[in-house]
Structures are given as structure tokens and as C-alpha cells.
Write a protein that holds these residues in place. Structure first.
Motif, mmCIF file in Angstrom:
data_model
loop_
_atom_site.group_PDB
_atom_site.id
_atom_site.type_symbol
_atom_site.label_atom_id
_atom_site.label_comp_id
_atom_site.label_asym_id
_atom_site.label_seq_id
_atom_site.Cartn_x
_atom_site.Cartn_y
_atom_site.Cartn_z
ATOM 1 N N ASP A 210 50.917 12.035 -44.555
ATOM 2 C CA ASP A 210 51.014 13.183 -43.642
ATOM 3 C C ASP A 210 51.455 12.726 -42.262
ATOM 4 O O ASP A 210 51.144 11.625 -41.825
ATOM 5 N N TYR A 211 52.125 13.626 -41.538
ATOM 6 C CA TYR A 211 52.369 13.379 -40.118
ATOM 7 C C TYR A 211 51.165 13.913 -39.352
ATOM 8 O O TYR A 211 50.774 15.064 -39.542
ATOM 9 N N VAL A 212 50.591 13.069 -38.509
ATOM 10 C CA VAL A 212 49.394 13.472 -37.770
ATOM 11 C C VAL A 212 49.547 13.173 -36.284
ATOM 12 O O VAL A 212 50.328 12.304 -35.889
ATOM 13 N N PHE A 213 48.756 13.920 -35.520
ATOM 14 C CA PHE A 213 48.466 13.540 -34.139
ATOM 15 C C PHE A 213 47.009 13.095 -34.188
ATOM 16 O O PHE A 213 46.125 13.910 -34.428
ATOM 17 N N GLY A 214 46.774 11.800 -34.016
ATOM 18 C CA GLY A 214 45.413 11.315 -34.165
ATOM 19 C C GLY A 214 44.966 11.435 -35.601
ATOM 20 O O GLY A 214 45.485 10.767 -36.486
ATOM 21 N N VAL A 215 43.992 12.312 -35.863
ATOM 22 C CA VAL A 215 43.507 12.514 -37.232
ATOM 23 C C VAL A 215 43.821 13.917 -37.741
ATOM 24 O O VAL A 215 43.283 14.334 -38.768
ATOM 25 N N ARG A 216 44.642 14.651 -37.000
ATOM 26 C CA ARG A 216 44.949 16.020 -37.401
ATOM 27 C C ARG A 216 46.394 16.139 -37.870
ATOM 28 O O ARG A 216 47.323 15.728 -37.179
ATOM 29 N N LYS A 217 46.532 16.791 -39.016
ATOM 30 C CA LYS A 217 47.843 16.941 -39.656
ATOM 31 C C LYS A 217 48.614 18.081 -39.019
ATOM 32 O O LYS A 217 48.058 19.163 -38.791
#
Lengths: 165, 257
Positions: free
Chosen positions: B141-148
């Protein structure tokens, strides 16, 4: 037994968990990356294998292919009675985010399909050359097998392909 | 496939099509046709789709992935697409980016899921470079931090592959309630429900900047040529809209266990 032990020690040297590795017959040979090729089979450059016995040829994907695809979660196979053509897609596997075409190494009529794969697609990962077989074909042109690679040639092909990436 | 000299490099050509508000089923059908019948490389960008749609992967079972009763009640279309991967709900806040490539034009990328995924993340690393976004490829997945914020899917044929992504530039939180928490989930999800697992891109980049920077980042690998889509495809795509009957049957199968 000796070949199986060799594969195991090589896997240990490569720090691979043998408990997680697929299970192979005594005819298996293991090349430098830990992936296995079986003597006596023929191989396509799209990483399918074929085993010709009498008037039936069994087809599946290689250990190299399953290793690179990852965990197989779904298999789409054709019906018995259909036909396959050499180097043409006959089905697909799904692994994680991708569907990948499977191409037949030979032409002919499909006489059997591995029904276990619908419930247990992971057999392709755990036993790519045995329980993970996909289709059995009555070859229409057995001479097509002559253009496929043997185990030694396929091993070299895989090593060169992996080294170039 | 042709190339164009750019500086000292001969880059392979890529046709670029930018659309806005095209229905997602139509986009998927176009993409599968291009994958199977074209010999060119393509970058397809669709800036939002026309209305909310649920899109499952090729093996998706609606009863396991979708809350069928409210979906039927609210008449939300459910599509099964030709690529692998999970389930998303998309709408006008979603930006779609798809790369369809000849294997021979990206010879450094082994035509398997993980190498293709890694290659794509290099493009998006460039897109988010200079923003405050902590962009990563995490598992798949592409995430920012731990959020997709972006869902990926692929289809790999003998000589070509497609990698396509639905980016959550924005979304309506109530729409996420149409989706069940899937049984198969990445480890980093840690059993979080949808709203704790995903985040929108809009806090980090505008729509136009994202699209323009994606095009710029793609230019490091390809010589882009703006074009229109072919009009006649001799191919029957497999992505399909599930009927009401199919959805009701899926719900019955799920309740019987």
C-alpha cells in the motif's frame, strides 16, 4: 535423499527457513538462490513446466514463478474439454495485488483440471511441481516439447534473469 | 515500441490520457482492452469518477467484503475488476492513475508484483518529495506514516503489465461503512477499521499538483505523448457490474456460512 539434503543445506546457507520451503521430489535440484528445478521436466521461458508421460502432459508453474509471485490466493483455470495453444494464456493466478497469466507450454485438449486448487490455491506455493499441478493436456503436437528447455538450461535461464534485475 | 531521444537517453514512448469524471467501470474496461490489444505504453489519469462505486478485485466475494443490505438499499454499484487486490469505494474524490507497460520498455523491472510495486513507488516518491507527507510503500500500500491513501492492483500478461492505483484525495466517511473489514489484510493494519486505517491526500497536496507532479515524475522513465483513446476495441473486457440477483445470492451464501 542426498539431493533433498543438499537443497536443505543450501537453504540454510542462504538463511532460508526449510520449514517454509516447498516440498520436492528426489529429482529436484536447487540453484544458487534456493529456488528449485526438477530434472525430467521441460520448461517454458514464461516459467511453466510440463511433464510428458504417455499421451498426457501435466502443466504447472515453476518454483521460481511461485517464489516471485508470492502467496497465491486464487486460481482461474479453464474447463475440461477446452483447448490450449502453445505460448498462449489458459488461466491466471492471483497473488496479493496481482493477477498473472499462465501460458501453456504446449497445444492440445484439456483432459483434467486440478480441482483442489479452488479450495487450496496455496498448493501452488507449497508443491508447485506435484500437488500444485494445474491442467493435464492431450498434446496435439508432441514435437512442441523439443523446443522447451531442460532442467539445466532453465536453471541457467532463471539465474541470468534474476542477475539482470 | 518507439523511443524518443531525451537528453542522452532514448526513453520509451508512453501515451498519456487525462480524463475527468469518467465512470470507473468504463475506465476499467478501457484499461483491460489496452493491456490486451495495444502494443503501446499508456498512462491513464482519471480525475474523479462520476458517482460512488464499490470495486472488488478479480476474486472478490461480495458477501465477505461488502455490507450488501445498505448497498442494495442505497443502490451503490458493485464492480468486479480484472486485476487482483482488495476492495475500494471510489467517487469524485478519488484520483486514478494507471500505468500500462511493455515489459521490454521497463527492462530493469522484473515482471512480478513486488518489483512492479517498488518501481511505482519510486515515481510517487518524487511526487511527494518536498511536501510534508511521510510517503512510503508499506507492504503493498501507499501510506503516509501508517495510514493508507492509495490502493494498488495489477495484472501481468506474457509481455505487458498494468499497475493501477486509486488515490483517496478525499472521501466521504459515511461511504466507508459500505465496506466490511476484510479477512485478508496487511499486517500493519492491526485490525483497524476503515476510518482509522485510511487518510485523505488533500491535507498534503492539491489535485492539480498531484496530477502534474505525477506526469513530471513519469517523464524520468518515459517520453510522454498526449493522445486520445482508440475508439474500436476488438476485445470483450471482463470487469463487470454485479447484478442485484448476484448480490442477493452473495448475501444469502454469506449468511449460510
Amino acid at each position: 535423499m542426498a539431493l533433498r539434503m543438499w537443497a536443505s543445506s543450501t537453504a540454510n546457507a542462504l538463511k532460508l527457513s526449510t520449514a517454509c520451503r516447498p516440498h520436492f521430489s528426489p529429482l529436484a535440484r536447487c540453484f544458487s538462490s534456493g529456488v528449485v528445478v526438477v530434472d525430467g521436466l521441460k520448461y517454458a521461458n514464461s516459467h511453466e513446466w510440463v511433464k510428458h508421460e504417455g499421451d498426457v502432459a501435466t502443466v504447472g508453474i515453476t518454483d521460481h514463478a511461485q517464489d516471485h509471485l508470492g502467496e497465491v490466493v486464487f486460481v482461474d483455470l479453464p474447463d475440461v474439454g477446452g483447448s490450449v495453444a502453445k505460448a498462449t494464456g489458459f488461466g491466471a493466478v492471483e497473488s496479493v495485488k496481482a493477477t498473472s497469466d499462465i501460458n501453456s507450454p504446449i497445444s492440445g485438449e484439456i483432459v483434467e483440471v486440478n480441482s483442489k486448487l479452488s479450495e487450496t490455491p496455496g498448493l501452488i506455493n507449497s508443491s508447485p511441481y506435484e500437488d500444485g499441478w494445474m491442467i493435464k493436456v492431450k498434446p496435439s503436437s508432441p514435437s512442441e516439447l523439443e523446443s522447451l528447455m531442460g532442467a539445466k538450461e532453465y536453471t541457467k535461464f532463471c539465474e541470468e534473469e534474476d542477475a539482470s534485475h | 515500441m518507439g523511443t524518443r531521444q531525451v537528453g542522452n537517453a532514448a526513453l520509451p514512448l508512453m501515451n498519456t490520457v487525462i480524463m475527468k469524471g469518467v465512470p470507473i467501470l468504463q475506465q476499467l474496461q478501457i484499461e483491460e482492452c489496452l493491456l490486451r490489444t495495444s502494443s503501446h505504453n499508456w498512462c491513464i489519469i482519471n480525475d474523479g469518477t462520476d458517482k460512488p462505486n464499490i470495486v472488488m478485485g478479480i476474486s472478490g466475494k461480495a458477501g465477505e467484503l461488502v455490507e450488501i443490505t445498505p448497498v442494495l438499499q442505497d443502490k451503490i454499484p458493485v464492480i468486479r475488476r480484472f486485476t487482483g487486490g482488495g476492495t475500494v469505494i471510489v467517487d469524485d474524490g478519488t484520483i486514478f492513475v494507471s500505468f500500462i507497460c511493455n515489459k521490454s520498455d521497463v527492462p530493469d523491472v522484473q515482471p512480478y508484483p513486488r518489483p512492479i510495486m517498488s518501481w511505482s513507488s519510486l515515481i510517487y516518491s518524487k511526487v511527494f518529495h518536498g511536501t510534508s507527507a511521510d510517503f512510503k510503500l508499506r507492504e503493498n500500500d501507499y501510506v503516509f506514516g501508517v495510514r493508507k491513501f492509495g490502493g494498488n492492483a495489477q495484472s501481468i500478461t506474457k509481455n505487458r503489465w498494468i499497475h493501477h492505483t486509486s488515490f483517496l484525495w478525499d472521501y466521504k466517511t459515511r461511504n466507508m461503512s459500505y465496506l466490511k473489514v476484510p479477512k485478508r489484510a496487511p499486517e500493519y493494519r492491526l485490525a483497524r477499521d476503515h476510518l482509522d486505517f485510511i487518510c485523505p491526500m488533500k491535507d498534503y497536496i492539491s489535485r492539480s499538483d498531484f496530477i502534474n507532479k505525477t506526469i513530471d515524475a513519469t517523464k524520468t522513465h518515459f517520453a510522454l505523448s498526449s493522445t486520445e483513446l482508440p475508439s474500436n476495441f476488438q476485445f470483450t473486457p471482463t470487469s463487470k457490474l454485479l447484478s442485484r440477483v448476484e448480490l442477493e445470492a452473495a448475501a444469502n451464501n454469506e449468511s449460510r456460512g
